[in-house]
Write a protein that holds these residues in place. Structure first.
Motif, PDB file in Angstrom:
ATOM      1  N   VAL A  88       0.829  -1.209   0.000  1.00  0.00           N
ATOM      2  CA  VAL A  88       0.000   0.000   0.000  1.00  0.00           C
ATOM      3  C   VAL A  88       0.868   1.266   0.000  1.00  0.00           C
ATOM      4  O   VAL A  88       0.458   2.310  -0.492  1.00  0.00           O
ATOM      5  CB  VAL A  88      -0.949  -0.036   1.232  1.00  0.00           C
ATOM      6  N   GLY A  89       2.089   1.146   0.483  1.00  0.00           N
ATOM      7  CA  GLY A  89       2.985   2.313   0.493  1.00  0.00           C
ATOM      8  C   GLY A  89       2.894   3.118   1.777  1.00  0.00           C
ATOM      9  O   GLY A  89       3.039   4.345   1.755  1.00  0.00           O
ATOM     10  N   LEU A  90       2.613   2.451   2.903  1.00  0.00           N
ATOM     11  CA  LEU A  90       2.577   3.174   4.175  1.00  0.00           C
ATOM     12  C   LEU A  90       3.998   3.456   4.661  1.00  0.00           C
ATOM     13  O   LEU A  90       4.967   2.872   4.162  1.00  0.00           O
ATOM     14  CB  LEU A  90       1.845   2.338   5.232  1.00  0.00           C
ATOM     15  N   SER A  91       4.104   4.362   5.660  1.00  0.00           N
ATOM     16  CA  SER A  91       5.445   4.689   6.161  1.00  0.00           C
ATOM     17  C   SER A  91       6.022   3.550   7.008  1.00  0.00           C
ATOM     18  O   SER A  91       7.232   3.421   7.135  1.00  0.00           O
ATOM     19  CB  SER A  91       5.393   5.926   7.046  1.00  0.00           C
ATOM     20  N   GLY A  92       5.144   2.784   7.649  1.00  0.00           N
ATOM     21  CA  GLY A  92       5.621   1.677   8.488  1.00  0.00           C
ATOM     22  C   GLY A  92       4.484   1.135   9.322  1.00  0.00           C
ATOM     23  O   GLY A  92       3.332   1.525   9.130  1.00  0.00           O
ATOM     24  N   TYR A  93       4.808   0.242  10.241  1.00  0.00           N
ATOM     25  CA  TYR A  93       3.768  -0.264  11.137  1.00  0.00           C
ATOM     26  C   TYR A  93       4.384  -0.567  12.476  1.00  0.00           C
ATOM     27  O   TYR A  93       5.610  -0.727  12.603  1.00  0.00           O
ATOM     28  CB  TYR A  93       3.072  -1.487  10.536  1.00  0.00           C
ATOM     29  N   ILE A  94       3.520  -0.604  13.495  1.00  0.00           N
ATOM     30  CA  ILE A  94       3.982  -0.995  14.828  1.00  0.00           C
ATOM     31  C   ILE A  94       3.038  -2.061  15.345  1.00  0.00           C
ATOM     32  O   ILE A  94       1.870  -2.123  14.909  1.00  0.00           O
ATOM     33  CB  ILE A  94       4.004   0.212  15.809  1.00  0.00           C
ATOM     34  N   SER A  95       3.540  -2.877  16.223  1.00  0.00           N
ATOM     35  CA  SER A  95       2.686  -3.931  16.774  1.00  0.00           C
ATOM     36  C   SER A  95       3.243  -4.336  18.141  1.00  0.00           C
ATOM     37  O   SER A  95       4.437  -4.137  18.419  1.00  0.00           O
ATOM     38  CB  SER A  95       2.676  -5.123  15.818  1.00  0.00           C
ATOM     39  N   PRO A  96       2.375  -4.905  18.986  1.00  0.00           N
ATOM     40  CA  PRO A  96       2.849  -5.333  20.301  1.00  0.00           C
ATOM     41  C   PRO A  96       3.854  -6.481  20.143  1.00  0.00           C
ATOM     42  O   PRO A  96       3.804  -7.170  19.111  1.00  0.00           O
ATOM     43  CB  PRO A  96       1.599  -5.831  21.016  1.00  0.00           C
ATOM     44  N   PRO A  97       4.683  -6.726  21.115  1.00  0.00           N
ATOM     45  CA  PRO A  97       4.815  -5.967  22.365  1.00  0.00           C
ATOM     46  C   PRO A  97       5.472  -4.609  22.133  1.00  0.00           C
ATOM     47  O   PRO A  97       6.426  -4.517  21.361  1.00  0.00           O
ATOM     48  CB  PRO A  97       5.729  -6.856  23.205  1.00  0.00           C
ATOM     49  N   LEU A  98       4.907  -3.560  22.739  1.00  0.00           N
ATOM     50  CA  LEU A  98       5.421  -2.217  22.528  1.00  0.00           C
ATOM     51  C   LEU A  98       5.997  -1.660  23.824  1.00  0.00           C
ATOM     52  O   LEU A  98       5.376  -1.764  24.864  1.00  0.00           O
ATOM     53  CB  LEU A  98       4.293  -1.285  22.077  1.00  0.00           C
ATOM     54  N   HIS A  99       7.170  -1.073  23.768  1.00  0.00           N
ATOM     55  CA  HIS A  99       7.710  -0.351  24.921  1.00  0.00           C
ATOM     56  C   HIS A  99       7.114   1.036  24.912  1.00  0.00           C
ATOM     57  O   HIS A  99       6.571   1.476  23.896  1.00  0.00           O
ATOM     58  CB  HIS A  99       9.239  -0.277  24.822  1.00  0.00           C
ATOM     59  N   THR A 100       7.236   1.754  25.972  1.00  0.00           N
ATOM     60  CA  THR A 100       6.648   3.083  26.121  1.00  0.00           C
ATOM     61  C   THR A 100       7.063   3.996  24.968  1.00  0.00           C
ATOM     62  O   THR A 100       6.260   4.723  24.416  1.00  0.00           O
ATOM     63  CB  THR A 100       7.114   3.747  27.443  1.00  0.00           C
ATOM     64  N   ASP A 101       8.353   3.931  24.580  1.00  0.00           N
ATOM     65  CA  ASP A 101       8.869   4.886  23.589  1.00  0.00           C
ATOM     66  C   ASP A 101       8.664   4.445  22.144  1.00  0.00           C
ATOM     67  O   ASP A 101       8.870   5.229  21.223  1.00  0.00           O
ATOM     68  CB  ASP A 101      10.386   5.064  23.794  1.00  0.00           C
ATOM     69  N   ASP A 102       8.304   3.154  21.965  1.00  0.00           N
ATOM     70  CA  ASP A 102       8.280   2.634  20.583  1.00  0.00           C
ATOM     71  C   ASP A 102       7.372   3.462  19.658  1.00  0.00           C
ATOM     72  O   ASP A 102       7.736   3.777  18.521  1.00  0.00           O
ATOM     73  CB  ASP A 102       7.789   1.184  20.576  1.00  0.00           C
ATOM     74  N   LEU A 103       6.195   3.811  20.147  1.00  0.00           N
ATOM     75  CA  LEU A 103       5.258   4.559  19.308  1.00  0.00           C
ATOM     76  C   LEU A 103       5.840   5.920  18.921  1.00  0.00           C
ATOM     77  O   LEU A 103       5.884   6.309  17.744  1.00  0.00           O
ATOM     78  CB  LEU A 103       3.928   4.745  20.055  1.00  0.00           C
ATOM     79  N   VAL A 104       6.356   6.642  19.972  1.00  0.00           N
ATOM     80  CA  VAL A 104       6.905   7.977  19.724  1.00  0.00           C
ATOM     81  C   VAL A 104       8.079   7.904  18.736  1.00  0.00           C
ATOM     82  O   VAL A 104       8.187   8.711  17.796  1.00  0.00           O
ATOM     83  CB  VAL A 104       7.324   8.627  21.055  1.00  0.00           C
ATOM     84  N   THR A 105       8.945   6.913  18.930  1.00  0.00           N
ATOM     85  CA  THR A 105      10.091   6.768  18.027  1.00  0.00           C
ATOM     86  C   THR A 105       9.625   6.531  16.589  1.00  0.00           C
ATOM     87  O   THR A 105      10.128   7.148  15.632  1.00  0.00           O
ATOM     88  CB  THR A 105      10.985   5.575  18.456  1.00  0.00           C
ATOM     89  N   ALA A 106       8.634   5.635  16.441  1.00  0.00           N
ATOM     90  CA  ALA A 106       8.130   5.337  15.084  1.00  0.00           C
ATOM     91  C   ALA A 106       7.515   6.583  14.455  1.00  0.00           C
ATOM     92  O   ALA A 106       7.735   6.888  13.274  1.00  0.00           O
ATOM     93  CB  ALA A 106       7.095   4.219  15.145  1.00  0.00           C
ATOM     94  N   VAL A 107       6.746   7.339  15.258  1.00  0.00           N
ATOM     95  CA  VAL A 107       6.115   8.551  14.735  1.00  0.00           C
ATOM     96  C   VAL A 107       7.183   9.551  14.312  1.00  0.00           C
ATOM     97  O   VAL A 107       7.140  10.120  13.216  1.00  0.00           O
ATOM     98  CB  VAL A 107       5.171   9.170  15.805  1.00  0.00           C
ATOM     99  N   ARG A 108       8.196   9.742  15.193  1.00  0.00           N
ATOM    100  CA  ARG A 108       9.252  10.727  14.877  1.00  0.00           C
ATOM    101  C   ARG A 108       9.984  10.339  13.593  1.00  0.00           C
ATOM    102  O   ARG A 108      10.265  11.181  12.735  1.00  0.00           O
ATOM    103  CB  ARG A 108      10.259  10.803  16.045  1.00  0.00           C
TER     104      ARG A 108
END
Ligand code: ADP
Length: 479
Positions: free
Chosen positions: A97-117
């Protein structure tokens, strides 16, 4: 100062949503939350978020499908997918589809912020690059436009470009000057209105339906331009204007000279002919002398007729032909064919003459029209080999009377066709024994011009020639 980047969270209610929202907030982002397709569409349109985080499912719809849909609308928007499980299938779909990436559990507290940044940083880098490229291309285009403008405006000939509807989309300085207007005042206006010169109007009117190429535009102050009309596929048309005033001036000087010489030659020629005729009466001539005298007289008559043609042409060109009567062209053709009867039968030519019934009248000089027909039909007979055919047709169309003179003669080569109406021009098709001075068709052209008509030829070597003359029909004044 720029506001905080806005992250749009398109997620069903879940613990991850609450945690994620809090983590992003603490990291200095603003967030907005939507739970279904409609709200997502509205938020993307109205809030212009910097990044979209979308769940694998959103109100029972596939998050990937929704993301793909939104990428069509906002191709530069970075989108992260939140997947319940990290599988190869998900990774493949995200790539497809051409997305920037994906995240999935298990997630650490910072994982989401890092992926977004990371996604934002990449999106910014792409944005910068695109902006740079656009700027570079625009400034190069700008430079080319300026160069084109400079060249276009410095062309000595006038150039006017019209769109398909006849509006002026480009006009250079020379063209604007010729018509005494400013570029700004005529730009994007219909040429027929903006440049209200009758010769140009007639060029525009005729070119559309006849493909007429050349036309003279005469200004009251004596300037004459040669206008050339050309269609430009998919755009419209171009008119180029070349100042030929100096050529016209030369032509006048030449015509004046020819006129004076012809005039001065006529009297001595008359007296030479007179004396030549008298010689026979002064005493008997022997056989040789009689023969020579006859040749002498024939030659003097030829020169006299040439001189008369030249004088005639001078008078026509000077506009002295002002006599006008209401006449029927078909009657003059009848008369002309009668007079040419001797030549027609001598050359064994079959003549067909058809005139449409109830032809409109013309307001014309009958003597000049006879001269025109004499030349056109005379040429047809003269150039058609014995046994051939000459067809004369007259019909009416759209307030005009159209005369056609066709023959089964040798035809005229395409290279000669543009010149046959010039003075003294004789084509390469003329056989050695066919007499002529090359003045006939220039006289015809002047007569047609003086009657506000048009003349042209359609011909191909080996396939005969057809001369067309179109004259305006006479419309009686309404009481
Ligand atoms: P002239 O007939 O005296 O040569 P014109 O001015 O009448 O002069 O014609 C110019 C030229 O046009 C001719 O020399 C000839 O080449 C060509 N022409 C005119 N009429 C015809 C015709 N009907 N068929 C073929 N060629 C023609």
């Amino acid at each position: 100062m720029q506001g905080k980047p806005l992250i749009l969270l398109a997620l069903d209610e879940s613990p991850f949503l609450q945690l994620g929202e809090r983590a992003l907030f603490s990291a200095g982002f603003e967030t907005a939350i939507v739970h279904d397709r409609q709200a997502l569409g509205r938020a993307l349109q109205g809030l212009s978020p910097s990044l979209l985080l979308i769940g694998e499912q959103l109100s029972g719809e596939s998050g990937l499908d929704l993301a793909a849909e939104q990428l069509e609308r906002f191709p530069t928007l970075p989108i992260l997918l939140y997947a319940e499980k990290d599988t190869l299938a998900i990774a493949k779909e995200v790539l497809r589809v051409g997305l920037s990436g994906y995240i999935s559990p298990p997630l650490h507290t910072d994982d989401l912020v890092t992926a977004v940044r990371r996604s934002l940083k990449r999106a910014r880098a792409i944005g910068d690059w695109v902006r740079g490229e656009v700027k570079r291309t625009t400034s190069s285009l700008q430079r080319q436009v300026t160069e084109f403008d400079t060249i276009f405006n410095n062309i000595a000939d006038g150039v006017i470009i019209l769109n398909k509807q006849g509006y002026i989309i480009l006009i250079n300085r020379a063209a604007a000057q010729a018509f005494g207007v400013t570029i700004e005042s005529v730009f994007n206006r219909p040429a027929a209105q903006a440049l209200s010169h009758p010769d140009l109007q007639s060029l525009l009117g005729r070119s559309a339906d006849e493909g007429l190429k050349y036309h003279e535009i005469n200004f009251d102050d004596g300037r004459v331009f040669n206008a050339h009309f050309a269609s430009i596929p998919n755009i419209g048309s171009a008119i180029t204007l070349q100042d030929i005033s100096y050529l016209k001036e030369l032509d006048h000087i030449k015509s004046d000279f020819v006129h004076t010489v012809s005039h001065d030659l006529r009297s001595p020629l008359t007296s030479v002919l007179g004396y030549a005729e008298l010689i026979g009466r002064t005493g008997p001539l022997n056989e040789h002398q009689t023969d020579f005298m006859a040749r002498l007289q024939a030659s003097i008559r030829d020169i006299t007729s040439l001189v008369n043609d030249l004088l005639d042409l001078g008078r026509l060109e000077a506009g002295f032909d002002t006599r006008r009567e209401i006449i029927q062209l078909e009657n003059i053709i009848d008369y002309t064919l009668d007079v040419l009867g001797g030549q027609i039968s001598a050359r064994n030519i079959t003549v067909h003459f058809t005139a449409e019934p109830h032809l409109p009248s013309l307001k014309a000089n009958p003597l000049r029209l006879r001269q025109m027909l004499d030349n056109l039909i005379g040429n047809a007979i003269k150039y058609t080999p014995p046994g051939g055919e000459v067809t004369v047709r007259v019909r009416a169309e759209g307030g005009q009377v159209i005369l056609q003179v066709s023959d089964t003669g040798p035809g005229i080569s395409p290279t000669d066709q543009p010149h046959i109406f010039e003075k003294f021009f004789r084509g390469e098709n003329v056989p050695d024994n066919v007499p002529g001075s090359g003045l006939g068709l220039s006289i015809v052209k002047s007569i047609v011009d003086n009657h506000q008509g048009r003349i042209w030829v359609e011909s191909a070597p080996g396939h005969g020639s057809t001369f067309f003359v179109v004259l305006p029909a006479y419309t009686p004044p309404t009481a």
